[in-house]
Motif scaffolding. Structure first.
Motif, PDB file in Angstrom:
ATOM      1  N   ASN A 185       0.691  -1.164  -0.104  1.00 20.13           N
ATOM      2  CA  ASN A 185      -0.081  -0.099   0.060  1.00 20.13           C
ATOM      3  C   ASN A 185       0.854   1.278   0.019  1.00 20.13           C
ATOM      4  OD1 ASN A 185      -2.322  -1.365  -0.113  1.00 20.13           O
ATOM      5  ND2 ASN A 185      -2.587  -1.474   2.009  1.00 20.13           N
ATOM      6  N   SER A 186       1.972   1.237  -0.604  1.00 17.76           N
ATOM      7  CA  SER A 186       2.890   2.228  -0.955  1.00 17.76           C
ATOM      8  C   SER A 186       2.860   2.645  -2.352  1.00 17.76           C
ATOM      9  CB  SER A 186       4.181   2.063  -0.662  1.00 17.76           C
ATOM     10  OG  SER A 186       5.035   2.982  -0.866  1.00 17.76           O
ATOM     11  N   PHE A 187       2.745   3.825  -2.552  1.00 18.09           N
ATOM     12  CA  PHE A 187       2.190   4.329  -3.961  1.00 18.09           C
ATOM     13  C   PHE A 187       3.458   5.453  -4.458  1.00 18.09           C
ATOM     14  CE2 PHE A 187      -1.686   2.784  -2.306  1.00 18.09           C
ATOM     15  CZ  PHE A 187      -2.433   2.140  -3.590  1.00 18.09           C
ATOM     16  N   GLU A 188       4.320   5.220  -4.954  1.00 13.93           N
ATOM     17  CA  GLU A 188       5.415   6.195  -5.262  1.00 13.93           C
ATOM     18  C   GLU A 188       5.325   6.365  -6.718  1.00 13.93           C
ATOM     19  OE1 GLU A 188      10.242   6.771  -4.959  1.00 13.93           O
ATOM     20  OE2 GLU A 188       9.176   4.895  -4.141  1.00 13.93           O
ATOM     21  N   VAL A 189       5.267   7.900  -6.815  1.00 13.29           N
ATOM     22  CA  VAL A 189       4.971   8.438  -8.465  1.00 13.29           C
ATOM     23  C   VAL A 189       6.659   8.513  -9.032  1.00 13.29           C
ATOM     24  CG1 VAL A 189       4.410  10.177  -9.935  1.00 13.29           C
ATOM     25  CG2 VAL A 189       3.018   9.617  -7.812  1.00 13.29           C
ATOM     26  N   GLU A 190       6.620   7.850 -10.164  1.00 14.29           N
ATOM     27  CA  GLU A 190       7.761   7.980 -10.636  1.00 14.29           C
ATOM     28  C   GLU A 190       8.112   9.127 -11.584  1.00 14.29           C
ATOM     29  OE1 GLU A 190      10.588   5.156 -10.447  1.00 14.29           O
ATOM     30  OE2 GLU A 190       9.466   5.173  -8.751  1.00 14.29           O
ATOM     31  N   ALA A 191       7.115   9.406 -12.305  1.00 15.02           N
ATOM     32  CA  ALA A 191       7.205  10.536 -13.284  1.00 15.02           C
ATOM     33  C   ALA A 191       5.635  10.990 -13.616  1.00 15.02           C
ATOM     34  CB  ALA A 191       7.864  10.113 -14.601  1.00 15.02           C
ATOM     35  N   VAL A 192       5.468  12.030 -14.293  1.00 13.71           N
ATOM     36  CA  VAL A 192       4.339  12.536 -14.582  1.00 13.71           C
ATOM     37  C   VAL A 192       4.608  13.731 -15.755  1.00 13.71           C
ATOM     38  CG1 VAL A 192       3.219  12.613 -12.143  1.00 13.71           C
ATOM     39  CG2 VAL A 192       4.307  14.681 -13.203  1.00 13.71           C
ATOM     40  N   ASP A 193       3.523  13.688 -16.707  1.00 13.92           N
ATOM     41  CA  ASP A 193       3.478  14.656 -17.753  1.00 13.92           C
ATOM     42  C   ASP A 193       1.983  14.833 -18.047  1.00 13.92           C
ATOM     43  OD1 ASP A 193       4.298  16.326 -19.800  1.00 13.92           O
ATOM     44  OD2 ASP A 193       5.965  14.896 -20.278  1.00 13.92           O
ATOM     45  N   GLY A 194       1.882  15.868 -18.954  1.00 11.56           N
ATOM     46  CA  GLY A 194       0.385  16.024 -19.292  1.00 11.56           C
ATOM     47  C   GLY A 194       0.309  17.475 -20.306  1.00 11.56           C
ATOM     48  N   ASP A 195      -1.006  17.957 -19.948  1.00 14.77           N
ATOM     49  CA  ASP A 195      -1.168  18.902 -20.906  1.00 14.77           C
ATOM     50  C   ASP A 195      -2.806  19.497 -20.490  1.00 14.77           C
ATOM     51  OD1 ASP A 195      -2.300  20.927 -22.707  1.00 14.77           O
ATOM     52  OD2 ASP A 195      -1.364  19.713 -24.365  1.00 14.77           O
ATOM     53  N   SER A 196      -2.428  20.438 -19.632  1.00 17.87           N
ATOM     54  CA  SER A 196      -3.674  21.256 -18.885  1.00 17.87           C
ATOM     55  C   SER A 196      -4.737  21.783 -19.593  1.00 17.87           C
ATOM     56  CB  SER A 196      -3.137  22.332 -17.752  1.00 17.87           C
ATOM     57  OG  SER A 196      -2.509  23.339 -18.407  1.00 17.87           O
ATOM     58  N   LEU A 197      -4.405  21.860 -21.166  1.00 19.45           N
ATOM     59  CA  LEU A 197      -5.329  22.534 -22.012  1.00 19.45           C
ATOM     60  C   LEU A 197      -5.710  21.292 -23.136  1.00 19.45           C
ATOM     61  CD1 LEU A 197      -3.842  26.133 -22.708  1.00 19.45           C
ATOM     62  CD2 LEU A 197      -5.995  25.510 -21.342  1.00 19.45           C
ATOM     63  N   LEU A 198      -6.000  20.207 -22.885  1.00 21.92           N
ATOM     64  CA  LEU A 198      -6.379  19.185 -23.549  1.00 21.92           C
ATOM     65  C   LEU A 198      -7.259  18.352 -22.926  1.00 21.92           C
ATOM     66  CD1 LEU A 198      -6.240  17.569 -26.269  1.00 21.92           C
ATOM     67  CD2 LEU A 198      -4.305  16.206 -25.157  1.00 21.92           C
ATOM     68  N   GLY A 199      -8.535  17.989 -23.579  1.00 22.95           N
ATOM     69  CA  GLY A 199      -9.546  17.097 -22.704  1.00 22.95           C
ATOM     70  C   GLY A 199     -10.701  17.053 -23.701  1.00 22.95           C
ATOM     71  N   GLY A 200     -11.699  16.575 -23.059  1.00 21.81           N
ATOM     72  CA  GLY A 200     -12.915  15.957 -23.853  1.00 21.81           C
ATOM     73  C   GLY A 200     -13.503  17.463 -24.533  1.00 21.81           C
ATOM     74  N   GLU A 289       7.122  10.294 -23.504  1.00 20.20           N
ATOM     75  CA  GLU A 289       8.080  11.351 -22.824  1.00 20.20           C
ATOM     76  C   GLU A 289       7.937  10.951 -21.254  1.00 20.20           C
ATOM     77  OE1 GLU A 289       6.606  15.411 -23.280  1.00 20.20           O
ATOM     78  OE2 GLU A 289       6.807  15.052 -25.711  1.00 20.20           O
ATOM     79  N   VAL A 290       6.701  10.446 -20.846  1.00 18.44           N
ATOM     80  CA  VAL A 290       6.862  10.035 -19.567  1.00 18.44           C
ATOM     81  C   VAL A 290       7.631   8.784 -19.045  1.00 18.44           C
ATOM     82  CG1 VAL A 290       4.701   8.810 -19.182  1.00 18.44           C
ATOM     83  CG2 VAL A 290       5.316  10.078 -17.331  1.00 18.44           C
ATOM     84  N   LEU A 291       7.323   7.856 -20.095  1.00 20.43           N
ATOM     85  CA  LEU A 291       8.252   6.591 -19.944  1.00 20.43           C
ATOM     86  C   LEU A 291       9.992   6.914 -20.020  1.00 20.43           C
ATOM     87  CD1 LEU A 291       6.319   4.177 -22.582  1.00 20.43           C
ATOM     88  CD2 LEU A 291       6.671   3.814 -19.977  1.00 20.43           C
ATOM     89  N   GLU A 292      10.314   7.932 -20.799  1.00 13.10           N
ATOM     90  CA  GLU A 292      11.728   8.054 -21.072  1.00 13.10           C
ATOM     91  C   GLU A 292      12.095   8.894 -19.895  1.00 13.10           C
ATOM     92  OE1 GLU A 292      14.495  10.766 -24.046  1.00 13.10           O
ATOM     93  OE2 GLU A 292      12.499  10.524 -24.411  1.00 13.10           O
ATOM     94  N   GLU A 293      11.175   9.616 -19.243  1.00 15.12           N
ATOM     95  CA  GLU A 293      11.708  10.402 -17.984  1.00 15.12           C
ATOM     96  C   GLU A 293      11.835   9.283 -16.939  1.00 15.12           C
ATOM     97  OE1 GLU A 293      12.346  14.040 -16.138  1.00 15.12           O
ATOM     98  OE2 GLU A 293      11.718  13.857 -17.927  1.00 15.12           O
ATOM     99  N   ALA A 294      10.865   8.425 -16.632  1.00 10.95           N
ATOM    100  CA  ALA A 294      10.984   7.422 -15.716  1.00 10.95           C
ATOM    101  C   ALA A 294      12.347   6.195 -15.937  1.00 10.95           C
ATOM    102  CB  ALA A 294       9.833   6.499 -15.643  1.00 10.95           C
TER     103      ALA A 294
END
Length: 508
Positions: A185-200, A289-294
């Motif tokens: 029950n330990s959750f460790e974020v390895e890497a994040v990426d995204g776009d705050s202006l892309l969605g439905g 990109e997030v795979l490469e970052e991690a």
């Protein structure tokens, strides 16, 4: 201490959940588990939130606001309604107040504590604005939790196996992709990426533009304005068409009496997929990109979890399958984020061992690099990063600098959010001006960044005496002793100038 709740404050819809009696459950709001993130202001002063407000989008679009989350943290965005200037924080506050009232009614006691989720790629301004909205609504905001992390908690809790999870989160207005390592029950974020202006909303817009291209030029400028009734009708039809194409191979779009004509179009799924291909490619680029970052490959991913209502589109599911692997699609794709937040909220408040879930540990990361502008010896202005992207939260970073000119009285430090070393105006978060002792010789200045678990930045700066042990150690190693620096600040051995970099990007 009362019950605490988890809230997914979404662009299109919002949800809430609670952990009690050993399980997590969604909280119905006006009898439904999903609340449209829409607020409408009536002429008599009444404020409507949710389904009743969404219905008014097509009756009174000028005084009704939707998708405001896309602009939260933007100090320039205002909605002019009934001679008042409202901000996205004001809109979010009303949505959260509605959730607070309904949750308290459902649970039979006043709800005060909450964990509110945010896109992992949210900036400091957006985080600060979200927290402010929660506080204005009457919540004690225990923590801001990234949406992908919340989804991973809801999915991965008590699975009793180690795994590497990728969360692909495509909501109404934002897109995030995160990689988490789950051990127990330990959750460790390895890497994040995204776009705050892309969605439905952007997928809807593709259909809207397609329909508009087939309409004659008889429409007036007022009819074509974003807040007009005609455009709201068009958006509603586009959204319904998108939903139908998630299940069927074609859809009929019929809108009578619009733009001086009528729309009657059949759109097949192949045409729709071509329209949205550029948007899908943007999400796949972020995955790579997030795979490469991690430093991982797609073979290292145990499971891909789809989160957000927009992941119901078949084209999204197919793109993820082709580029990574067949994803896991939760039955409660709209509720899973709030449920993960509720589990975290129960852990943070933990009123008793009976009501708290199994203890969990979450290690999140910062989505952006943060630094200060420095002049080099050859007069090149560059960003020196104090905290680098994908550093585990909470975290600190520091840098030493020196005055440039004899008898300099002030040092102006510009704070930038960018992964590059070349600063641009849009990367500037704010400035801190520190008064220093005018001297002929260079005066040393130390800068300290501190990011808390919610990713909110506190910036401290102070003049440093050359006689101090901290300065002497730095002179020998060119590495700042962070522990010693923080102790000097806590013991008030340094006269510091401090600021929280906030939403309005003004001088700190």
């Amino acid at each position: 201490m009362g019950l605490s709740v988890g809230i997914d404050l979404g662009t299109s819809n919002s949800t809430a959940a609670v952990y009690r009696r050993g399980k997590v459950e969604s909280i119905p709001i006006e009898g439904k588990k999903v609340l449209p993130s829409v607020v409408s202001y009536k002429d008599n002063g009444q404020i409507l939130v949710g389904h009743s407000a969404k219905a008014r989008l097509y009756i009174d679009p000028q005084n009704t606001v939707s998708s405001s989350k896309r602009f939260i943290g933007d100090s320039n965005k205002q909605y002019h309604i009934h001679n008042k200037a409202l901000t996205p924080v004001d809109i979010a506050q009303e949505i959260l107040k509605k959730i607070k009232t309904e949750a308290s009614k459902y649970l039979g006691e006043e709800v005060k504590d909450a964990v509110i989720t945010i896109p992992a790629y949210f900036t400091d301004e957006q985080r600060e604005a979200t927290k402010k909205a929660g506080e204005l609504a009457g919540f004690n905001v225990l923590r801001l939790l990234s949406e992908p992390t919340a989804a991973a908690i809801a999915y991965g809790l008590d699975k009793e196996r180690n795994q590497t999870i990728m969360v692909y989160d495509l909501g109404g207005g934002t897109f995030d992709v995160s990689i988490l390592k789950v051990e127990g029950n330990s959750f460790e974020v390895e890497a994040v990426d995204g776009d705050s202006l892309l969605g439905g909303d952007d997928f809807d817009e593709k259909i809207m533009n397609y329909l508009l291209s087939n309409v004659s030029n008889g429409a007036s400028a007022n009819q074509m304005s974003p807040g007009s009734l005609s455009m709201q009708r068009l958006k509603e039809a586009a959204e319904e068409a998108k939903k139908e194409l998630s299940e069927s191979d074609f859809t009929d779009i019929s809108i009578p009496d619009i733009f001086g004509t009528h729309i009657d179009e059949e759109v097949d799924v192949e045409t729709f997929n071509k329209m949205i291909q550029p948007l899908l490619e943007r999400t796949i680029n972020k995955i790579n990109e997030v795979l490469e970052e991690a430093d991982l490959t797609k073979r290292d991913i145990s499971r891909v979890i789809l989160v957000g209502g927009s992941t119901r589109m078949r084209a999204v599911q197919e793109a993820v399958t082709q580029n990574i692997k067949k994803p896991y699609i939760a039955d409660n794709v709209d509720e899973i984020v709030a449920q993960g937040a509720a589990i975290m909220a129960a852990n943070l408040s933990a009123p008793s061992i009976d009501t708290a879930p199994v203890p969990i540990e979450v290690k999140d990361v910062t989505a952006h690099s943060l630094g200060i502008g420095f002049l080099s010896e050859n007069d090149e202005y560059r960003v020196v990063h104090l905290i680098k992207r994908n550093t585990v939260l909470p975290c600190t970073g520091a840098e030493m600098g020196f005055t440039r000119y004899p008898n300099q009285k002030n040092v102006r430090m510009a704070v930038y959010r960018t992964n590059d070393t070349i600063p641009l105006d849009e990367h500037l978060l704010g400035e801190l001006v520190l008064s220093v002792t005018p001297k002929e010789e260079p005066v040393s200045v130390v800068a300290l960044f501190e990011l808390d678990n919610s990713g909110v930045l506190t910036f401290s700066s102070a003049e440093l005496s050359p006689d101090s042990a901290l300065f002497r150690e730095y002179s020998q190693t060119e590495v700042i002793n962070l522990r010693a620096l923080k102790e000097m600040i806590e013991n008030k051995e340094l006269k510091i100038k401090q600021a929280t970099i906030d939403t309005n990007k003004q001088e700190a």
